[in-house]
Design an enzyme around this catalytic site. Structure first.
Site, PDB file in Angstrom:
ATOM      1  N   LYS A  86       9.565  30.619  47.973  1.00 17.57           N
ATOM      2  CA  LYS A  86       8.781  31.756  47.518  1.00 17.57           C
ATOM      3  C   LYS A  86       7.975  32.675  48.702  1.00 17.57           C
ATOM      4  CE  LYS A  86       6.407  30.289  43.806  1.00 17.57           C
ATOM      5  NZ  LYS A  86       5.439  29.562  43.245  1.00 17.57           N
ATOM      6  N   ARG A 128      14.346  34.548  43.401  1.00 17.57           N
ATOM      7  CA  ARG A 128      14.841  33.390  44.016  1.00 17.57           C
ATOM      8  C   ARG A 128      16.144  33.624  43.470  1.00 17.57           C
ATOM      9  NH1 ARG A 128      11.111  29.849  40.624  1.00 17.57           N
ATOM     10  NH2 ARG A 128      11.750  30.276  38.631  1.00 17.57           N
ATOM     11  N   HIS A 171       9.812  26.920  30.000  1.00 12.88           N
ATOM     12  CA  HIS A 171      10.145  25.654  30.756  1.00 12.88           C
ATOM     13  C   HIS A 171      11.286  24.831  30.388  1.00 12.88           C
ATOM     14  CE1 HIS A 171       9.354  21.440  31.627  1.00 12.88           C
ATOM     15  NE2 HIS A 171       9.140  21.796  32.799  1.00 12.88           N
ATOM     16  N   MET A 176       4.929  22.220  40.565  1.00 15.17           N
ATOM     17  CA  MET A 176       3.674  22.123  41.588  1.00 15.17           C
ATOM     18  C   MET A 176       2.872  22.997  40.699  1.00 15.17           C
ATOM     19  SD  MET A 176       5.363  21.624  45.221  1.00 15.17           S
ATOM     20  CE  MET A 176       6.258  22.823  44.999  1.00 15.17           C
ATOM     21  N   ASP A 193      36.906  -2.427  42.456  1.00 12.50           N
ATOM     22  CA  ASP A 193      36.934  -3.761  42.814  1.00 12.50           C
ATOM     23  C   ASP A 193      36.806  -3.899  44.314  1.00 12.50           C
ATOM     24  OD1 ASP A 193      37.094  -5.700  40.767  1.00 12.50           O
ATOM     25  OD2 ASP A 193      39.270  -4.860  40.227  1.00 12.50           O
ATOM     26  N   GLY A 247       7.757  25.211  38.258  1.00  9.83           N
ATOM     27  CA  GLY A 247       6.627  24.631  37.445  1.00  9.83           C
ATOM     28  C   GLY A 247       6.276  23.192  37.740  1.00  9.83           C
ATOM     29  N   ARG A 270      -0.486  29.859  45.587  1.00  9.96           N
ATOM     30  CA  ARG A 270       0.713  29.408  44.954  1.00  9.96           C
ATOM     31  C   ARG A 270       1.453  28.467  45.691  1.00  9.96           C
ATOM     32  NH1 ARG A 270       3.954  35.023  43.865  1.00  9.96           N
ATOM     33  NH2 ARG A 270       4.844  33.712  42.414  1.00  9.96           N
ATOM     34  N   CYS A 307      42.151   5.291  42.814  1.00 10.42           N
ATOM     35  CA  CYS A 307      42.190   5.219  41.465  1.00 10.42           C
ATOM     36  C   CYS A 307      40.777   4.597  40.660  1.00 10.42           C
ATOM     37  CB  CYS A 307      43.434   4.576  40.606  1.00 10.42           C
ATOM     38  SG  CYS A 307      43.286   2.729  41.039  1.00 10.42           S
ATOM     39  N   GLY A 323      41.805   0.800  44.828  1.00 15.16           N
ATOM     40  CA  GLY A 323      40.934   0.571  43.770  1.00 15.16           C
ATOM     41  C   GLY A 323      39.466   0.274  43.924  1.00 15.16           C
ATOM     42  N   THR A 324      38.830   1.343  44.204  1.00 14.58           N
ATOM     43  CA  THR A 324      37.540   1.305  44.785  1.00 14.58           C
ATOM     44  C   THR A 324      36.420   0.583  43.977  1.00 14.58           C
ATOM     45  OG1 THR A 324      37.207   3.600  44.242  1.00 14.58           O
ATOM     46  CG2 THR A 324      37.877   2.910  46.628  1.00 14.58           C
ATOM     47  N   SER A 343      47.249   2.462  46.383  1.00 16.40           N
ATOM     48  CA  SER A 343      46.294   2.983  45.552  1.00 16.40           C
ATOM     49  C   SER A 343      44.943   2.341  45.545  1.00 16.40           C
ATOM     50  CB  SER A 343      46.884   3.156  44.194  1.00 16.40           C
ATOM     51  OG  SER A 343      45.714   3.782  43.319  1.00 16.40           O
ATOM     52  N   TYR A 391      46.454  11.872  47.183  1.00 11.03           N
ATOM     53  CA  TYR A 391      45.691  12.139  45.958  1.00 11.03           C
ATOM     54  C   TYR A 391      44.714  11.510  45.537  1.00 11.03           C
ATOM     55  CZ  TYR A 391      48.133   7.935  43.710  1.00 11.03           C
ATOM     56  OH  TYR A 391      48.293   6.752  43.482  1.00 11.03           O
TER      57      TYR A 391
HETATM   58  P1  ADP Z   1       5.729  28.901  39.674  1.00  8.86           P
HETATM   59  O1  ADP Z   1       6.182  28.274  40.848  1.00  8.86           O
HETATM   60  O2  ADP Z   1       5.334  27.735  38.736  1.00  8.86           O
HETATM   61  O3  ADP Z   1       6.696  29.820  38.985  1.00  8.86           O
HETATM   62  P2  ADP Z   1       4.068  30.915  40.496  1.00  8.86           P
HETATM   63  O4  ADP Z   1       3.254  30.676  41.858  1.00  8.86           O
HETATM   64  O5  ADP Z   1       5.124  31.513  40.510  1.00  8.86           O
HETATM   65  O6  ADP Z   1       4.220  29.521  39.908  1.00  8.86           O
HETATM   66  O7  ADP Z   1       2.989  31.431  39.630  1.00  8.86           O
HETATM   67  C1  ADP Z   1       2.863  31.450  38.333  1.00  8.86           C
HETATM   68  C2  ADP Z   1       2.593  32.661  37.263  1.00  8.86           C
HETATM   69  O8  ADP Z   1       1.646  33.374  38.118  1.00  8.86           O
HETATM   70  C3  ADP Z   1       3.886  33.536  37.850  1.00  8.86           C
HETATM   71  O9  ADP Z   1       4.515  33.995  36.556  1.00  8.86           O
HETATM   72  C4  ADP Z   1       3.410  34.689  38.456  1.00  8.86           C
HETATM   73  O10 ADP Z   1       3.762  36.152  38.076  1.00  8.86           O
HETATM   74  C5  ADP Z   1       1.844  34.823  38.328  1.00  8.86           C
HETATM   75  N1  ADP Z   1       1.235  35.257  39.645  1.00  8.86           N
HETATM   76  C6  ADP Z   1       1.242  34.544  40.762  1.00  8.86           C
HETATM   77  N2  ADP Z   1       0.825  35.201  41.636  1.00  8.86           N
HETATM   78  C7  ADP Z   1       0.352  36.252  41.078  1.00  8.86           C
HETATM   79  C8  ADP Z   1      -0.465  37.665  41.561  1.00  8.86           C
HETATM   80  N3  ADP Z   1      -1.011  37.503  42.814  1.00  8.86           N
HETATM   81  N4  ADP Z   1      -0.825  38.537  40.687  1.00  8.86           N
HETATM   82  C9  ADP Z   1      -0.467  38.351  39.396  1.00  8.86           C
HETATM   83  N5  ADP Z   1       0.184  37.240  38.889  1.00  8.86           N
HETATM   84  C10 ADP Z   1       0.541  36.383  39.696  1.00  8.86           C
HETATM   85 MG    MG Z   2      40.744  -3.545  40.012  1.00  9.17          MG
HETATM   86 MG    MG Z   3       7.149  31.545  39.848  1.00  9.96          MG
END
Ligand code: ADP
Ligand code: MG
Ligand code: MG
Length: 885
Positions: free
Chosen positions: A26, A341, A457, A106, A770, A104, A95, A832, A767-768, A765, A852
């Site tokens: 990120k 990402r 999610h 952390m 056994d 999601g 973040r 095999c 026979g991994t 062949s 093979y």
């Molecule tokens: P995750 O890694 O779980 O996606 P994020 O760090 O991306 O968590 O944050 C969760 C949500 O919060 C995201 O959808 C993002 O759009 C919103 N968010 C994070 N930072 C900001 C910010 N500076 N301003 C507005 N929205 C934010």
């Molecule tokens: Mg065998």
């Molecule tokens: Mg995010």
């Protein structure tokens, strides 16, 4: 410049995409976007190494305080705002983000920097007290939850909010007026103070450090740990912390927030694909609380921002050379990117995107081949709902992750896990999933949610797992405590069967017939590129003409293993087989074998015909005879009657065949050595079948394989019989069919004396299965009790029955090939065991020079791709963008 902190803002950043290890995916991509001139709110990222240090020692270096303070001043300058100040207060988000994306898993804290005086300034500045107090309310709740640990049953907030809405007679949070929200903040803080005497910290600086430490701690949270285990993410990465200026999508009808994919993550189709909510904060889309609208709505409501978003996504995709998953927010008409990402995708989408990007010249074909993990192909071959089946469709939701699955309904993730553990097929049904559900989702065959969109999610996680998933099936009302859902007046209870169609979004009553899909054009093109590169041939393990045919459609270039014994279990064949086993003398045995001969011959004719022109390796009888015998008294009586002997006599025979350790007992070539007439019959069936189909114009290429050989003398004994019978059959038929005789290498002694064995064997062949058992000296059937603990505690990197143990078993494989080829230069070598379809093991087979690999029909495409990737890796081809994921 700072040592631990990397600034981004105003078109310039200290970091860049390649610095994932320090900045997390990120943070690195926020820096990269900033450098590209894409609008990103200013901020800074704290290096991930400090997370690991903090977790180890509970501390961080003293300089960090100053570095953070200095960078915060820079953010203030860029934003023209003051942290904890007036009239233009700066709020920030804190973040998480590791080098490997763990969506999601952390924690993130939004709206940080608010207290009683700052909120007043914010209300005044925006002229929108409702917005300001809503932000404050959310912040206190999030801070209590994430930083102070008031989660789940400890959380005092939800009931207070519900009570307020009830008192005001409104349903949605956003309909509460400013005064109510303000009162609510007071109630939140009072409740918080009761639970934690230190209370809510009013000082923004204290809030910031509390949040930074909480993000570090979330690296070791249950969800994150479970996710890492599931996806093999190393714990040593740690999470970076990004602190950035808040922008607000919830300032009114001229604001909004959304997530988007530059291509369809489910099918791979090249179209901008996303979801959008007007007047909302980013987390609202991801959490699945409100069902968002398609991105096209944004084009109408915010045409300028939309145009800019389209330009930006196209640019980002070209820049990263991969499909991107974007988070963005519009604050009063102005667009901000908050994250990009490489997007998670289904197997089908991965293939289509790789192929189309290569055709668009965004990637080379080699890079396209490296883009798809071989295991992802598995999903493409998964079953779908039989298009001809009569269906009772209960509801239709969004097709979040394709494939189809039938299972018994459960409403709780832990229950899903427990039921699956007991061998049940389950479908996990939830109003919406949360990261706590991850293990239950992994255990379920399919996932259904009533709420949430394509980026919820449940959808994201299921796609990552390659699991069938339907989300946002709004017609369904889930009553989790009662263990039932109702839909259009119908009730589906815990334990009832349903079927999900993740490709269309259909939720179907009962258990429906599933069928195999046909391959798409993209898949075929992709595989043809792979085939053009690989040197390793890919065969299949198949025991029936049907399996052989299917495998051929998947690209199998022969059969590497036909287990003849499987044919003996079918229908009345088992009777003849049993008769053969319990026969008192050779004549009795021959009589029974004569009954088996035409059946075997017919099977081989079918397989040779299905594999016309391709080699077919047939293994002689292998398992302990005991396995074929009836063990129940009733069964014994029936068989005894049929054979005209007494039940007691039969029971005595069964008992006499019992072995203390059957896997190391009377099996493999030891059967053919003690009962040569079995080998004779099987050889006769093989060669007569070959001769018969040849007469019909089919090209049969039999390869006869002797199992469980430890010494060359054993092999010579069996090979002599096979060659003698072949000569007899050919003489009688006046027709010769070329064939090979070889052996399995599945005992350490065979590998160690492979030079001697190669004097007789025309092919090896491995026979991994056994070979793994006998090298480790452990029984696969009993390993379930202790092997998982080995993997969990890191004593073994993986289950050696799934992933070939290259250091140990692999050394025997290598040695055997060297010794064997030393004696017979053109010795054909294959594998095999189960490992023949596991990508890293396939690469190993390439490396040691096998001809093979052979695997189950469904894994053939996986092995083809792995074999191609092995060639690319060997010649140093790399995916140029892999490092910026
Ligand atoms: P995750 O890694 O779980 O996606 P994020 O760090 O991306 O968590 O944050 C969760 C949500 O919060 C995201 O959808 C993002 O759009 C919103 N968010 C994070 N930072 C900001 C910010 N500076 N301003 C507005 N929205 C934010
Ligand atoms: Mg065998
Ligand atoms: Mg995010």
């Amino acid at each position: 410049m700072s040592r631990y902190v990397y600034f981004f803002g105003g078109g310039r950043a200290d970091g860049k995409a390649e610095m994932k290890a320090q900045l997390g995916g990120k943070g690195a991509n926020l820096a990269e976007m900033t450098n590209l001139g894409i609008p990103v709110p200013p901020g800074f990222t704290i290096s991930a190494e400090l997370c690991i240090e903090y977790i180890r020692s509970g501390r961080y270096p003293a300089e960090l305080k100053e570095e953070v303070a200095a960078n915060l001043r820079r953010v203030e300058q860029q934003a023209g705002r003051k942290f904890g100040g007036a009239p233009h207060p700066l709020l920030v988000s804190v973040r998480s983000g590791a080098a490997v994306s763990m969506p999601g898993m952390m924690d993130t804290i939004l709206n940080l920097g608010l207290n009683d005086s700052v909120v007043a300034a914010l209300a005044k500045e925006t002229g929108n007290p409702q917005f300001a107090y809503d932000a404050y309310r959310r912040f206190v709740q999030m801070y209590g939850d994430v930083v102070l640990g008031l989660k789940g049953s400890r959380s005092p907030f939800e009931p207070l909010l519900t009570a307020k809405k009830k008192a005001r007679g409104v349903e949605r949070d956003i309909d509460l007026p400013a005064d109510d929200l303000k009162a609510l903040v007071g109630e939140y803080k009072a409740a918080l103070k009761k639970l934690l005497p230190s209370g809510f910290p009013e000082d923004p600086e204290a809030q910031l450090w509390g949040a930074i430490e909480a993000v570090w701690r979330s690296w070791m949270g249950d969800r994150a740990v479970a996710y890492r285990r599931l996806h093999n993410v190393p714990e040593t990465l740690g999470t970076a912390v990004s602190v950035m200026a808040m922008v607000f999508g919830n300032l009114g009808e001229d604001s909004g927030t959304g997530v988007a994919f530059t291509r369809d993550p489910s099918t791979g189709e090249k179209r901008f694909f996303g979801e959008f909510l007007v007047n909302a904060q980013g987390e609202d889309v991801v959490a699945g609380i409100r069902t968002p609208e398609p991105i096209e709505v944004m084009a109408q409501r915010f045409p300028d921002a939309y145009r800019q978003l389209v330009e930006t996504y196209q640019r980002l995709e070209r820049h990263y050379r991969d499909m991107q998953d974007l988070e963005f927010t519009i604050e009063r008409g102005k667009l901000y990117l908050l994250q990009t990402r490489n997007g998670k995708r289904t197997g089908a989408a991965a293939v289509r995107i790789a192929v189309e990007m290569a055709e668009e010249k965004l990637l080379t074909q080699d890079e396209a081949l490296l883009r798809v993990t071989p295991d992802a192909l598995d999903q493409l071959l998964h079953p779908m709902v039989d298009p001809k089946a009569d269906l009772a469709v209960l509801a239709t939701g969004l097709p979040a992750s394709p494939g189809a699955a039938s299972g018994q309904v459960v409403f709780d993730a832990q229950e899903a896990f427990a039921w699956a553990h007991d061998g049940k097929a389950v479908v996990l049904v939830r109003a919406e999933t949360s990261p706590e559900d991850i293990q239950g989702m992994a255990a379920a065959k399919g996932i259904l949610t009533a709420r949430g969109g394509m980026t919820s999610h449940a959808a994201v996680v299921a796609r990552g797992m390659g699991k069938c998933c339907v989300v946002g099936a709004k017609a369904i009302e889930v009553d989790e405590p009662a263990g039932a859902f109702s839909v259009n007046g119908r009730k589906v209870k815990r334990g009832d069967w349903i079927t999900l169609d993740g490709s269309t979004g259909r939720v179907i009553e009962g258990k429906v017939r599933l069928v195999q899909p046909t391959m798409s054009g993209h898949f075929e093109r992709f595989m043809s590129w792979a085939d053009a590169r690989r040197r390793l041939k890919v065969r299949t393990n198949a025991d029936t003409p049907g399996d052989a045919k299917r495998a051929r459609e998947f690209g199998a270039e022969g059969i590497g293993l036909t287990r003849t014994e499987h044919m003996f279990f079918e229908g009345d064949r088992i009777d003849a087989m049993r008769e053969m086993i319990v026969a008192r003398d050779i004549d009795g045995r021959r009589r029974a074998l004569a009954k088996l001969l035409p059946m075997q011959r017919g099977d081989f004719e079918g397989i040779f015909t299905a594999m016309d022109g391709l080699p077919v390796t047939i293994r002689l009888l292998d398992p302990p005879l005991h396995e074929f015998l009836p063990h129940e008294r009733e069964e014994q009586e029936a068989l005894a009657k049929q054979m005209g002997i007494s039940a007691d006599a039969l029971a005595a025979t069964v008992e006499s065949l019992r072995e203390a350790n059957p896997m190391l007992g009377h099996r493999g070539c030891r059967l053919g050595i003690t009962y040569p007439e079995i080998t004779e019959m099987q050889a006769q069936a093989i060669f007569e079948a070959a001769v018969n189909v040849t007469a019909r114009g089919v090209k049969a290429i039999p390869e006869v394989m002797v199992p469980l050989v430890a010494t060359v003398t054993e092999l010579r004994h069996q090979a002599d019989i096979v060659r003698r019978v072949a000569a007899e059959v050919f003489a009688k038929a006046k027709r010769v069919v070329p064939y090979l005789v070889g052996t399995m290498i599945e005992l350490p002694r065979a590998a160690l004396t492979a030079d001697e064995i190669a004097e007789v064997a025309e092919f090896f062949s491995y026979g991994t299965n056994d070979l793994t058992q006998t090298t480790f000296g452990l029984s696969r059937d009993d390993a379930g009790r202790f092997l998982p603990a080995y993997v969990e505690q890191g004593l073994l990197p993986a289950d050696p029955f799934q992933v070939l143990d290259q250091q140990g078993v692999g050394k025997l494989v290598r040695l055997g090939i060297e010794l064997g080829r030393g004696k017979r230069r053109d010795l054909k070598v294959g594998i095999c065991g189960e490992h023949g379809g596991e990508p890293s093991s396939v690469m190993f087979c390439h490396e040691v020079g096998m001809n093979y690999v052979s695997c189950s029909p469904f894994r053939v495409p996986i092995a083809r791709l792995a074999a191609a990737q092995a060639v690319l890796k060997e010649s140093g081809v790399e995916d140029r963008t892999a490092s910026t994921v």
